[in-house]
Design a protein around this motif. Structure first.
Motif, PDB file in Angstrom:
ATOM      1  N   ALA A   1       1.008  -1.439   0.026  1.00 42.69           N
ATOM      2  CA  ALA A   1       0.039  -0.079  -0.033  1.00 42.69           C
ATOM      3  C   ALA A   1       0.850   1.124   0.019  1.00 42.69           C
ATOM      4  O   ALA A   1       0.453   2.320  -0.515  1.00 42.69           O
ATOM      5  N   SER A   2       1.949   1.201   0.637  1.00 40.15           N
ATOM      6  CA  SER A   2       2.989   2.323   0.863  1.00 40.15           C
ATOM      7  C   SER A   2       3.822   2.263  -0.374  1.00 40.15           C
ATOM      8  O   SER A   2       4.755   3.186  -0.211  1.00 40.15           O
ATOM      9  N   ASP A   3       4.129   1.283  -1.318  1.00 42.28           N
ATOM     10  CA  ASP A   3       5.087   1.432  -2.024  1.00 42.28           C
ATOM     11  C   ASP A   3       6.502   1.262  -1.440  1.00 42.28           C
ATOM     12  O   ASP A   3       7.302   1.957  -1.881  1.00 42.28           O
ATOM     13  N   CYS A   4       6.595   0.439  -0.401  1.00 48.54           N
ATOM     14  CA  CYS A   4       7.783   0.367   0.269  1.00 48.54           C
ATOM     15  C   CYS A   4       8.320  -1.304   0.224  1.00 48.54           C
ATOM     16  O   CYS A   4       7.429  -2.223   0.274  1.00 48.54           O
ATOM     17  N   GLU A   5       9.520  -1.567   0.096  1.00 50.62           N
ATOM     18  CA  GLU A   5      10.108  -2.878  -0.014  1.00 50.62           C
ATOM     19  C   GLU A   5       9.702  -3.460   1.304  1.00 50.62           C
ATOM     20  O   GLU A   5       9.637  -2.907   2.582  1.00 50.62           O
ATOM     21  N   VAL A   6       9.272  -4.632   1.163  1.00 50.26           N
ATOM     22  CA  VAL A   6       8.880  -5.638   2.571  1.00 50.26           C
ATOM     23  C   VAL A   6      10.070  -5.601   3.576  1.00 50.26           C
ATOM     24  O   VAL A   6       9.700  -5.272   4.929  1.00 50.26           O
ATOM     25  N   ILE A   7      11.189  -5.925   3.173  1.00 49.29           N
ATOM     26  CA  ILE A   7      12.136  -6.068   4.082  1.00 49.29           C
ATOM     27  C   ILE A   7      12.799  -4.638   4.793  1.00 49.29           C
ATOM     28  O   ILE A   7      12.946  -4.707   6.140  1.00 49.29           O
ATOM     29  N   GLU A   8      12.648  -3.573   3.995  1.00 52.36           N
ATOM     30  CA  GLU A   8      12.719  -2.321   4.647  1.00 52.36           C
ATOM     31  C   GLU A   8      11.801  -2.015   5.715  1.00 52.36           C
ATOM     32  O   GLU A   8      12.117  -1.673   6.760  1.00 52.36           O
ATOM     33  N   HIS A   9      10.278  -2.334   5.214  1.00 48.57           N
ATOM     34  CA  HIS A   9       9.559  -2.026   6.229  1.00 48.57           C
ATOM     35  C   HIS A   9       9.358  -2.699   7.493  1.00 48.57           C
ATOM     36  O   HIS A   9       9.378  -2.325   8.675  1.00 48.57           O
ATOM     37  N   VAL A  10       9.924  -3.894   7.490  1.00 52.16           N
ATOM     38  CA  VAL A  10      10.052  -4.816   8.526  1.00 52.16           C
ATOM     39  C   VAL A  10      11.424  -4.287   9.500  1.00 52.16           C
ATOM     40  O   VAL A  10      11.067  -3.933  10.584  1.00 52.16           O
ATOM     41  N   LYS A  11      12.288  -3.836   8.775  1.00 53.43           N
ATOM     42  CA  LYS A  11      13.476  -3.436   9.481  1.00 53.43           C
ATOM     43  C   LYS A  11      13.364  -2.099  10.409  1.00 53.43           C
ATOM     44  O   LYS A  11      13.560  -1.706  11.427  1.00 53.43           O
ATOM     45  N   THR A  12      12.660  -0.942   9.531  1.00 55.72           N
ATOM     46  CA  THR A  12      12.273   0.378   9.970  1.00 55.72           C
ATOM     47  C   THR A  12      11.140   0.207  11.026  1.00 55.72           C
ATOM     48  O   THR A  12      11.166   1.036  11.815  1.00 55.72           O
ATOM     49  N   GLN A  13      10.237  -0.801  11.016  1.00 51.63           N
ATOM     50  CA  GLN A  13       8.969  -0.721  11.975  1.00 51.63           C
ATOM     51  C   GLN A  13       9.574  -1.371  13.321  1.00 51.63           C
ATOM     52  O   GLN A  13       8.933  -1.169  14.241  1.00 51.63           O
ATOM     53  N   LEU A  14      10.409  -2.310  13.180  1.00 56.33           N
ATOM     54  CA  LEU A  14      10.882  -3.193  14.252  1.00 56.33           C
ATOM     55  C   LEU A  14      11.036  -2.366  15.539  1.00 56.33           C
ATOM     56  O   LEU A  14      10.560  -2.841  16.862  1.00 56.33           O
ATOM     57  N   PRO A  15      11.934  -1.416  15.571  1.00 59.18           N
ATOM     58  CA  PRO A  15      12.232  -0.622  16.956  1.00 59.18           C
ATOM     59  C   PRO A  15      10.959  -0.390  17.515  1.00 59.18           C
ATOM     60  O   PRO A  15      10.929  -0.089  18.810  1.00 59.18           O
ATOM     61  N   TYR A  16      10.140   0.435  16.895  1.00 59.18           N
ATOM     62  CA  TYR A  16       8.929   1.030  17.353  1.00 59.18           C
ATOM     63  C   TYR A  16       8.049  -0.125  17.791  1.00 59.18           C
ATOM     64  O   TYR A  16       7.368   0.088  19.062  1.00 59.18           O
ATOM     65  N   ALA A  17       7.655  -1.337  16.955  1.00 52.53           N
ATOM     66  CA  ALA A  17       7.121  -2.457  17.653  1.00 52.53           C
ATOM     67  C   ALA A  17       7.684  -3.138  18.967  1.00 52.53           C
ATOM     68  O   ALA A  17       7.015  -3.266  19.793  1.00 52.53           O
ATOM     69  N   LEU A  18       9.061  -3.034  18.932  1.00 55.13           N
ATOM     70  CA  LEU A  18       9.756  -3.536  20.298  1.00 55.13           C
ATOM     71  C   LEU A  18       9.464  -2.677  21.340  1.00 55.13           C
ATOM     72  O   LEU A  18       9.263  -3.209  22.544  1.00 55.13           O
ATOM     73  N   ILE A  19       9.320  -1.206  21.117  1.00 55.51           N
ATOM     74  CA  ILE A  19       9.083  -0.468  22.241  1.00 55.51           C
ATOM     75  C   ILE A  19       7.710  -0.505  22.781  1.00 55.51           C
ATOM     76  O   ILE A  19       7.440  -0.992  23.933  1.00 55.51           O
ATOM     77  N   SER A  20       6.864  -0.749  21.992  1.00 58.31           N
ATOM     78  CA  SER A  20       5.264  -1.064  22.170  1.00 58.31           C
ATOM     79  C   SER A  20       5.251  -2.417  22.924  1.00 58.31           C
ATOM     80  O   SER A  20       4.267  -2.651  23.799  1.00 58.31           O
ATOM     81  N   GLY A  21       6.040  -3.419  22.449  1.00 56.78           N
ATOM     82  CA  GLY A  21       5.902  -4.837  23.085  1.00 56.78           C
ATOM     83  C   GLY A  21       6.466  -4.726  24.494  1.00 56.78           C
ATOM     84  O   GLY A  21       5.639  -5.609  25.252  1.00 56.78           O
ATOM     85  N   LEU A  22       7.534  -4.099  24.875  1.00 55.93           N
ATOM     86  CA  LEU A  22       8.115  -3.877  26.067  1.00 55.93           C
ATOM     87  C   LEU A  22       7.187  -3.477  26.947  1.00 55.93           C
ATOM     88  O   LEU A  22       6.941  -3.626  28.231  1.00 55.93           O
ATOM     89  N   ILE A  23       6.470  -2.096  26.551  1.00 51.52           N
ATOM     90  CA  ILE A  23       5.459  -1.709  27.545  1.00 51.52           C
ATOM     91  C   ILE A  23       4.296  -2.632  27.572  1.00 51.52           C
ATOM     92  O   ILE A  23       3.852  -2.789  28.750  1.00 51.52           O
ATOM     93  N   ALA A  24       3.789  -3.244  26.733  1.00 52.47           N
ATOM     94  CA  ALA A  24       2.829  -4.246  26.788  1.00 52.47           C
ATOM     95  C   ALA A  24       3.126  -5.287  27.935  1.00 52.47           C
ATOM     96  O   ALA A  24       2.305  -5.767  28.792  1.00 52.47           O
TER      97      ALA A  24
END
Length: 450
Positions: free
Chosen positions: A412-435
């Motif tokens: 949907a964003s015209d972004c490479e899958v692996i680039e999306h995974v790598k760039t999103q991961l730190p934010y997801a990990l922060i949310s995961g640690l909070i949870a």
């Protein structure tokens, strides 16, 4: 593991998925290459013979037609012109991303459609404001699934209600599945923290990890049509996609939207939307029949590779089910675990299963029958255990490069899958640690209350 490592190393998602599928089938077929080759063929034939999978693949292809037609009509360009020049609502990278964030939060009926609409609307705005597509993909992914798991008037709710109802029918727990689910939603800490973290990242332009190095698209925006064209050519198809999902969920559920078929609903939604778009676009002389047909074909052709990737994602999901990956990981939980840490462990287990299999829904199906009896046996809060499964399922799914929602958000964003995974991961990990911290905290609180 092989699929995930290959994806990160080769950046070729189809090769990676196929590697994982083939290795899994090799184990299942007693290490026989011949049997594995035969099983691989049988697996794909089996998948394409299932109606819900064919409808989901058709949905992915038809979305391409809708997006291409909206672009060709000039509706997206009209919307960009309205937002940036007439109202001046979008005049910065923050406001460009906030449009997609708001769409992601407001359209909660189906996570795939939410990601696609947020991406389609946000991409030209982000290109104008030189926002990296990776950040747009992060916003699309981190709003669609979390909001769908919080406001459960959709397919997510239907699945969870069915799984909880099964636990009631077998006598493991008592009560009403609707009230149990609504109580569980209040403890869905990952979804809540992901929405907050995403908003803060957008509002304060917080770039961490690989996101610091994400580059804005250098390609010039391909909207050459007259900016005076009405934005209704974009808004009406988007409204139709939302409205038709409700209609078809109601029809397929025979009057109960929560019992409707998600795959059937989104498939017929796209067909109905394309039909109305044809009447509207051709009837108002926005484009000829020939131009409409050509644009629809070009759009479908663009997204055909995405449909193939989704098919491979479904295939590796089947293989992990046959290998009993989820049950094995769940069996690693210690039955003598302290009740304080029960929901935290359930959250971590669900996260690992979801990451390994690339499916949050599959994780719910595996873990709720495990988590609920564990909570009952330890006299713990059942709704907190169910919430831990939901949170872990969404968290692991967000981090996984083999997840269909990860792939769709990238598309949907015209972004490479692996680039999306790598760039999103730190934010997801922060949310995961909070949870994780919240589940431990509430584990202490429920222990003290009891």
């Amino acid at each position: 593991m092989l699929a995930i490592i290959l994806a990160l190393y080769t950046k070729n998602i189809m090769l990676s998925l196929f590697g994982g599928i083939f290795l899994g089938l090799y184990f299942l077929n007693d290490y026989s290459i011949v049997s594995t080759l035969s099983a691989t063929v049988d697996l794909f034939f089996s998948l394409v013979s299932q109606a819900w999978i064919l409808k989901t693949l058709a949905f992915a292809i038809l979305v391409g037609s809708v997006m291409e037609l909206m672009q060709k009509s000039g509706g997206i360009n009209g919307f960009v012109s309205f937002m940036t020049h007439k109202t001046k609502l979008v005049n910065s990278p923050r406001s460009a991303l906030l449009v997609s964030y708001c769409i992601g939060v407001l359209i909660f009926i189906e996570s795939s459609i939410t990601s696609l609409i947020a991406g389609a609307v946000g991409k030209p705005l982000c290109d104008k404001e030189k926002v990296p597509h990776a950040k747009l993909a992060f916003v699309c992914d981190s709003t669609s699934a979390p909001i769908s798991s919080l406001i459960v008037l959709n397919g997510w709710g239907a699945l969870l209600l069915g799984l909880i109802a099964t636990q009631i029918q077998t006598g493991i727990i008592e009560g009403d599945n609707v009230s149990l689910l609504l109580h569980s939603v209040m403890y869905n800490f990952y979804a809540i923290s992901a929405l907050i973290v995403t908003f803060l990242a957008v509002w304060f332009n917080i770039n961490i990890g690989p996101m610091k190095h994400a580059k804005a698209s250098l390609a010039k925006t391909a909207y050459h049509v007259n900016s005076q064209v009405s934005m209704n050519y974009m808004l009406i198809p988007i409204f139709l996609m939302i409205a038709f999902v409700f209609v078809f969920l109601y029809i397929t559920g025979e009057g109960n939207m929560l019992k409707g078929s998600g795959s059937t609903s989104i498939y017929y939604t796209m067909l109905a939307t394309l039909s109305v778009m044809f009447i509207y676009y051709v009837g108002t002389k926005n484009m000829s029949v020939n131009t409409y047909a050509k644009s629809a074909y070009i759009g479908a052709k663009k997204l055909f590779p995405i449909a193939l990737i989704l098919l491979f994602a479904f295939a590796i999901g089947e293989v992990t089910v046959d290998l009993k990956t989820g049950q094995y990981l769940a069996s690693l939980a210690n039955n003598n675990l302290s009740v304080v840490f029960l929901s935290a462990v359930i959250f971590l287990l669900s996260s690992v299963i979801s990451f390994s299999t690339g499916t949050s829904w599959g994780t719910f199906s595996i873990m709720i029958p495990v988590a609920v009896p564990m909570a009952v046996g330890m006299d713990a809060d059942v709704t907190l255990a169910i919430a831990a499964v939901i949170s872990g399922g969404v968290f692991g799914d967000h981090c996984s490069p083999i997840s269909d929602t990860t792939i769709i958000s990238s598309l949907a964003s015209d972004c490479e899958v692996i680039e999306h995974v790598k760039t999103q991961l730190p934010y997801a990990l922060i949310s995961g640690l909070i949870a994780l911290a919240m589940f431990i905290l509430f584990g202490f609180m429920t222990l003290n209350n009891s």
